[in-house]
Design a protein around this motif. Structure first.
Motif, PDB file in Angstrom:
ATOM      1  N   THR A 260       0.833  -1.204   0.000  1.00 19.63           N
ATOM      2  CA  THR A 260       0.000   0.000   0.000  1.00 19.63           C
ATOM      3  C   THR A 260       0.867   1.254   0.000  1.00 19.63           C
ATOM      4  OG1 THR A 260      -1.715  -1.178   1.239  1.00 19.63           O
ATOM      5  CG2 THR A 260      -1.821   1.225   1.251  1.00 19.63           C
ATOM      6  N   LEU A 261       1.940   1.225   0.802  1.00 20.25           N
ATOM      7  CA  LEU A 261       2.870   2.360   0.835  1.00 20.25           C
ATOM      8  C   LEU A 261       3.507   2.582  -0.530  1.00 20.25           C
ATOM      9  CD1 LEU A 261       4.729   4.457   2.248  1.00 20.25           C
ATOM     10  CD2 LEU A 261       6.242   2.555   2.824  1.00 20.25           C
ATOM     11  N   ILE A 262       3.997   1.515  -1.152  1.00 20.00           N
ATOM     12  CA  ILE A 262       4.678   1.639  -2.448  1.00 20.00           C
ATOM     13  C   ILE A 262       3.723   2.154  -3.511  1.00 20.00           C
ATOM     14  CG2 ILE A 262       5.872   0.357  -4.254  1.00 20.00           C
ATOM     15  CD1 ILE A 262       6.871  -1.534  -2.029  1.00 20.00           C
ATOM     16  N   THR A 263       2.489   1.644  -3.502  1.00 21.60           N
ATOM     17  CA  THR A 263       1.494   2.091  -4.477  1.00 21.60           C
ATOM     18  C   THR A 263       1.189   3.572  -4.318  1.00 21.60           C
ATOM     19  OG1 THR A 263       0.491  -0.115  -4.545  1.00 21.60           O
ATOM     20  CG2 THR A 263      -0.851   1.712  -5.337  1.00 21.60           C
ATOM     21  N   ALA A 264       1.044   4.014  -3.068  1.00 23.49           N
ATOM     22  CA  ALA A 264       0.746   5.433  -2.820  1.00 23.49           C
ATOM     23  C   ALA A 264       1.884   6.319  -3.307  1.00 23.49           C
ATOM     24  CB  ALA A 264       0.499   5.647  -1.330  1.00 23.49           C
ATOM     25  N   VAL A 265       3.130   5.911  -3.036  1.00 20.05           N
ATOM     26  CA  VAL A 265       4.289   6.697  -3.486  1.00 20.05           C
ATOM     27  C   VAL A 265       4.352   6.718  -5.012  1.00 20.05           C
ATOM     28  CG1 VAL A 265       6.804   6.774  -3.514  1.00 20.05           C
ATOM     29  CG2 VAL A 265       5.607   6.301  -1.376  1.00 20.05           C
ATOM     30  N   ARG A 266       4.126   5.562  -5.635  1.00 16.49           N
ATOM     31  CA  ARG A 266       4.169   5.487  -7.096  1.00 16.49           C
ATOM     32  C   ARG A 266       3.106   6.390  -7.725  1.00 16.49           C
ATOM     33  NH1 ARG A 266       2.983   0.480  -7.694  1.00 16.49           N
ATOM     34  NH2 ARG A 266       5.043  -0.442  -8.044  1.00 16.49           N
ATOM     35  N   ASP A 267       1.886   6.351  -7.180  1.00 16.94           N
ATOM     36  CA  ASP A 267       0.798   7.137  -7.748  1.00 16.94           C
ATOM     37  C   ASP A 267       1.063   8.642  -7.646  1.00 16.94           C
ATOM     38  OD1 ASP A 267      -0.473   4.794  -8.330  1.00 16.94           O
ATOM     39  OD2 ASP A 267      -1.870   4.876  -6.634  1.00 16.94           O
ATOM     40  N   ILE A 268       1.777   9.048  -6.594  1.00 16.58           N
ATOM     41  CA  ILE A 268       2.081  10.472  -6.434  1.00 16.58           C
ATOM     42  C   ILE A 268       3.215  10.899  -7.351  1.00 16.58           C
ATOM     43  CG2 ILE A 268       2.981  12.197  -4.808  1.00 16.58           C
ATOM     44  CD1 ILE A 268       1.488  10.681  -2.583  1.00 16.58           C
ATOM     45  N   MET A 269       4.241  10.055  -7.503  1.00 17.26           N
ATOM     46  CA  MET A 269       5.446  10.463  -8.218  1.00 17.26           C
ATOM     47  C   MET A 269       5.337  10.329  -9.737  1.00 17.26           C
ATOM     48  SD  MET A 269       7.327  11.725  -5.968  1.00 17.26           S
ATOM     49  CE  MET A 269       8.498  12.167  -7.237  1.00 17.26           C
ATOM     50  N   ILE A 270       4.556   9.388 -10.238  1.00 19.22           N
ATOM     51  CA  ILE A 270       4.484   9.202 -11.693  1.00 19.22           C
ATOM     52  C   ILE A 270       4.021  10.475 -12.407  1.00 19.22           C
ATOM     53  CG2 ILE A 270       3.169   8.020 -13.511  1.00 19.22           C
ATOM     54  CD1 ILE A 270       3.536   5.436 -11.986  1.00 19.22           C
ATOM     55  N   PRO A 271       2.925  11.149 -11.953  1.00 20.14           N
ATOM     56  CA  PRO A 271       2.528  12.397 -12.635  1.00 20.14           C
ATOM     57  C   PRO A 271       3.598  13.485 -12.578  1.00 20.14           C
ATOM     58  CG  PRO A 271       0.740  11.568 -11.250  1.00 20.14           C
ATOM     59  CD  PRO A 271       1.956  10.776 -10.907  1.00 20.14           C
ATOM     60  N   ARG A 272       4.300  13.585 -11.454  1.00 18.63           N
ATOM     61  CA  ARG A 272       5.344  14.608 -11.327  1.00 18.63           C
ATOM     62  C   ARG A 272       6.495  14.330 -12.291  1.00 18.63           C
ATOM     63  NH1 ARG A 272       6.113  15.450  -4.737  1.00 18.63           N
ATOM     64  NH2 ARG A 272       3.906  15.739  -4.228  1.00 18.63           N
ATOM     65  N   ALA A 273       6.884  13.062 -12.385  1.00 20.83           N
ATOM     66  CA  ALA A 273       7.968  12.709 -13.308  1.00 20.83           C
ATOM     67  C   ALA A 273       7.543  12.888 -14.756  1.00 20.83           C
ATOM     68  CB  ALA A 273       8.409  11.268 -13.044  1.00 20.83           C
ATOM     69  N   ASP A 274       6.308  12.458 -15.088  1.00 22.31           N
ATOM     70  CA  ASP A 274       5.812  12.592 -16.463  1.00 22.31           C
ATOM     71  C   ASP A 274       5.761  14.049 -16.884  1.00 22.31           C
ATOM     72  OD1 ASP A 274       5.584   9.879 -16.631  1.00 22.31           O
ATOM     73  OD2 ASP A 274       3.410   9.821 -16.281  1.00 22.31           O
ATOM     74  N   GLU A 275       5.361  14.915 -15.951  1.00 21.43           N
ATOM     75  CA  GLU A 275       5.254  16.347 -16.269  1.00 21.43           C
ATOM     76  C   GLU A 275       6.610  16.924 -16.671  1.00 21.43           C
ATOM     77  OE1 GLU A 275       3.718  20.495 -14.097  1.00 21.43           O
ATOM     78  OE2 GLU A 275       3.672  18.576 -13.039  1.00 21.43           O
ATOM     79  N   LYS A 276       7.694  16.378 -16.123  1.00 23.34           N
ATOM     80  CA  LYS A 276       9.034  16.875 -16.433  1.00 23.34           C
ATOM     81  C   LYS A 276       9.741  16.036 -17.502  1.00 23.34           C
ATOM     82  CE  LYS A 276      13.073  18.750 -14.062  1.00 23.34           C
ATOM     83  NZ  LYS A 276      13.823  18.850 -12.797  1.00 23.34           N
ATOM     84  N   GLY A 277       9.076  14.998 -17.983  1.00 23.96           N
ATOM     85  CA  GLY A 277       9.706  14.163 -19.007  1.00 23.96           C
ATOM     86  C   GLY A 277      10.780  13.254 -18.458  1.00 23.96           C
TER      87      GLY A 277
END
Length: 570
Positions: A260-277
């Motif tokens: 659950t912790l890993i999923t929550a971190v992944r869901d938060i970070m993927i949009p931030r990383a995608d936004e910066k390429g």
């Protein structure tokens, strides 16, 4: 009165010739007097010198006018590590450092310097073990009875401890000045960081006041919500740092699912990383699902801080990876290593040394280009240390960085109860039949809660202070209110006192009605104060709708369960 003198006297009898009759002889004696004043003065001087030389509390040497050592007390010999027989063969200059040795380039110059009243020098003494000792030397002229200079006494004080204290003081001053500069820079950055989301909030709010299409208004609110969360994160960083500095930060130990912790971190970070390429990946070397005991919220905060930092300093097209690996699993405990890898700008040695200092950023260009308060990494390291881990950093300029830490956590052997799903809005949360007493002295705070619960079916009664809340509760029928949401900081009677008085009322629901603090006071001490006053829980402002709905659902479910049990008893 004349001058007093020391006299040595020798008495001996007078012997008369044989031809003088006994009758004519008289008792008489001769006295030989000699002036020994000079000798007594010399003895007194030598006595004083001996007492001075043998003093264990101060190092003393006496030199001839050519600098050769005539006397040295035990304290000086022990300090230097030399035998006195050796000291009496050398000159004073041989013990001094080169600077002093050059200064006394001739006996005449030596006498000229040392014979001055109160002459003193700070230097070092060369010891036998090839070390040097910092000393303060005080020279005094020794004169004879005629006032002629005959010797030079040198009082030597070891100033190692004094110099150490002075060095520590200088370092403390430099560190304080550096900290003050860092805090000044931090305040300047905070001003910028706070004003940026505030500009969005105020600007979008002003646009929303004008006629606009529905989709535009939705965009305005989304941006206001995002900016508000960013502003709250800044405030939380400052509060966390304050709690850490004052020892008020205490991680909790609760069961949580690692997935659950890993999923929550992944869901938060993927949009931030995608936004910066940036390519963001999560790599796991863990066998099976793990339910652990620890502070999931703080662990997530640390991971997000490291990952956000990695994304911030990694250019477009770069990579950021979260790697999680089980080091050891004993059945009762699990040792897990978390590491964040990036291909960013990296760090030099100076930046790595100061990386975890509060308020610190490498240079002003970093805050201008990337923003931030300079608190995230310092908070993360402190939290990880509180949880029993240690942060390590590996980095080179232009080659990326790796932040790692290892925690040993207990395994939770019982079945973890599933969490209730979080509804996004009040329309999905049915609270029909619940009656809430909302106590807050700020009308806009009341309006916010009323709007949040507008479509839930809950009935809300308001009070503007603790006294009004007690009046509302006392005038209601027993068991009428399902829950009380109590602000803490209010005029007349504050929330703590109001709760204590409410619990003391002589009606059965006074001790059972759930009372929740609803306040901007968010420290652990504030939570403890709420519980001590008789409250059931603590909800920090700004109010999180999901948290509020979750608490109200739990109260509703408990009330339903209690009603069913009462019906069965009846």
């Amino acid at each position: 009165m004349g001058e007093k003198k020391w006299i040595n006297s020798i008495f001996f009898p007078v012997i008369y010739p044989w031809f003088i009759s006994v009758r004519d002889r008289t008792n008489s004696c001769a006295i030989l007097l000699s002036d020994i004043t000079a000798r007594k003065k010399e003895e007194r001087t030598m006595s004083r010198r001996a007492a001075l030389i043998d003093s264990p509390n101060r190092m003393v040497i006496i030199m001839n006018l050519d600098g050769r050592i005539r006397y040295a007390n035990n304290a000086f010999a022990e300090m230097c590590g030399y035998n006195k027989s050796y000291l009496y063969k050398i000159t004073f200059f041989k013990l001094c450092d080169e600077k002093i040795e050059k200064q006394f380039f001739s006996p005449v110059h030596f006498i000229k310097i040392c014979s001055k009243e109160g002459s003193r020098l700070m230097s070092t003494i060369r010891c036998r073990n090839e070390t040097t000792l910092p000393v303060d030397m005080h020279f005094c002229a020794v004169r004879d009875s005629r006032g002629q200079l005959i010797e030079i006494a040198c009082f030597v004080d070891d100033i190692t401890e004094r110099l150490t204290h002075e060095t520590m003081l200088k370092e403390a001053v430099i560190e304080a000045q550096s900290t003050n500069r860092a805090k000044s820079d931090f305040l300047a950055r905070m001003s910028h960081e706070i004003r940026t989301p505030m500009n969005t909030i105020i600007g979008m709010s002003q646009l929303g006041l004008y006629p606009a299409k529905a989709e535009k208004r939705k965009t305005y609110f989304e941006r206001i919500n995002t900016a508000g969360k960013h502003l709250l994160a800044l405030v939380n960083d400052v509060l966390d740092m304050s709690k850490i500095e004052y020892g008020k930060m205490n991680p909790v130990n609760e069961p949580f699912n690692l997935d659950t912790l890993i999923t929550a971190v992944r869901d938060i970070m993927i949009p931030r990383a995608d936004e910066k390429g940036i390519l963001f990946t999560v790599e796991q070397e863990i066998q099976g699902p793990l339910v652990l005991v620890g502070d999931m919220m703080r662990l997530q905060q640390c991971l997000l801080n490291f990952l956000s930092n990695a994304v911030k300093f990694t250019p477009q097209g770069g990579k950021v990876a979260l790697r999680i690996r089980t080091e050891r699993n004993s059945g009762d405990t699990v040792q897990i290593t978390f590491s964040v890898h990036d291909t960013g700008r990296g760090m030099n040695e100076e930046l790595k040394r100061n990386l975890f200092q509060p308020f610190y950023q490498g240079d002003t260009s970093i805050s201008r280009r990337f923003g931030g308060t300079g608190l995230g990494l310092a908070i993360s390291r402190s939290l990880i240390e509180l949880m029993g881990g240690t942060v390590t950093v590996s980095s080179r300029e232009n080659e990326g960085s790796v932040f790692s830490f290892t925690l040993e956590l207990k395994q939770y052997t019982e079945e973890l109860s599933p969490e209730n799903a979080d509804e996004e809005g009040g329309a999905l949360c049915d609270l029909t039949g619940m009656k809430l007493l909302l106590v807050d002295d700020v009308s806009i705070n009341q309006d916010i809660i009323i709007e949040m619960l507008e479509n839930t079916g809950a009935e809300i009664v308001t009070a503007s202070n603790g006294e009004a809340a007690l009046a509302q509760f006392s005038s209601s029928s027993e068991g009428y209110f399902s829950v009380i949401l109590m602000d803490v900081q209010m005029p007349e009677i504050d929330g703590y006192e109001a709760t204590r008085r409410l619990r003391a009322l002589s009606r059965f629901d006074a001790g059972t009605v759930p009372v929740y603090a609803m306040t901007a006071h968010a420290f652990s001490d504030d939570v403890s104060a709420s519980l001590s006053a008789g409250m059931n829980g603590h909800i920090a402002k700004p109010i999180d709708m999901k948290q509020l709905f979750r608490i109200l659902r739990e109260i509703q479910e408990n009330n339903v369960s209690s009603s069913v049990q009462e019906d069965l008893k009846g």
